[in-house]
Design an enzyme around this catalytic site. Sequence first.
Site, short mmCIF file in Angstrom:
data_model
loop_
_atom_site.label_atom_id
_atom_site.label_comp_id
_atom_site.label_asym_id
_atom_site.label_seq_id
_atom_site.Cartn_x
_atom_site.Cartn_y
_atom_site.Cartn_z
N HIS A 261 0.84 -1.19 0.00
CA HIS A 261 0.00 0.00 0.00
C HIS A 261 0.88 1.25 0.00
O HIS A 261 1.86 1.35 0.73
CB HIS A 261 -0.97 0.01 1.18
CG HIS A 261 -0.33 -0.23 2.51
ND1 HIS A 261 0.08 -1.48 2.93
CD2 HIS A 261 -0.05 0.61 3.54
CE1 HIS A 261 0.58 -1.41 4.15
NE2 HIS A 261 0.52 -0.14 4.54
N LEU A 262 0.48 2.20 -0.83
CA LEU A 262 1.16 3.48 -0.96
C LEU A 262 0.48 4.49 -0.05
O LEU A 262 -0.72 4.71 -0.13
CB LEU A 262 1.10 3.96 -2.41
CG LEU A 262 1.57 5.39 -2.70
CD1 LEU A 262 3.06 5.53 -2.45
CD2 LEU A 262 1.22 5.79 -4.13
#
Length: 343
Positions: A261-262
Amino acid sequence: MPICWLVSEDDCHKPIQLHHQQSLILGRGPETRIKDQKCSRNQVELKADCNRGFISVKQLGTNPTNVDSVVVGKGNQVPLKPGQKLYMVNQLYPYTVRFTEDTSTWGSAGERSKPTKRPHQRDSHGHKEENESPASKMSTPSYTEPESNGASVAEKAAPGKAEPAGHWSQGLKVSMQDPKMQVYKDEKVVVIKDKYPKARHHWLVLPWDSISSLKVLKREHCELLKHMHKVGDKMIQQCSDAQKLRFRLGYHAIPSMSHIHLHVISQDFDSPCLKNKKHWNSFTTDYFVDSQDIIAMLERDGKVSVKEGTGELLKLPLRCHVCHKEQPTIPKLKDHLKIHLPS
């Protein structure tokens, strides 16, 4: 479909449920209660095939993981079948795999699991969140995570069913599928709001593809990461404070949550959910790696490497990310940060 359980032969904790064809990363940490420093926090990646009755074991850590007497080897993958033993590291911490037909039972004799207490809530980095204040509840959608490698439990276990231990790391996978949690989606990614935002604006961009962590990225993932970055930029552009606040897009070098996840986070860090040194240092030191640097590393090396000792960065003194002045406590740091907030 049979239910898969990973069972500690040392009886150190309750069985961990492995969901069909979903990756789960385990190692040193609260879910296994392993404290041995020779065991990486991301020691193994496990994926159950409940239809065929085995688990794929991939060694991620440096020190050896064994299936019976066979050393898996870093980056290699071997099957674990019922009757075999998985040794997490250095022939220690044995586990077996068992398949049952019901989530309320486990073991060959059908031993019924006792209902477990509801776990502590955790944020997107696996840090415990206690005594959540009303001020931390934002008006925009947020995500909710079952507990295991990094988040929180929002749903109570169904009546009559035990809540399996050790799956808060899978929470992002649950939340990203929930339309109520989604603030944006397309054919490649979905965006949800961090349940415990560490700033005024804090989103997570997640790919639909099942990618457990930075360590499994390959050169062919570059286009996906570029798209994730582009979507993160879109979130910033539609933000009402975009002209006032500075933003960063990046990844935690050693995330606790399974599924890449960014983070898209404003740099005001004005949030009641920012409570301790780990929260602060996870976003203001080299523990937080810029999205563009990850993409460049992947294009250059074909993989993402994490420097040895990165985990120690969470223990650094509290320093302002703007003027670098050291502060003795989180409350003092928050007071200091007010001088850098836009008027």
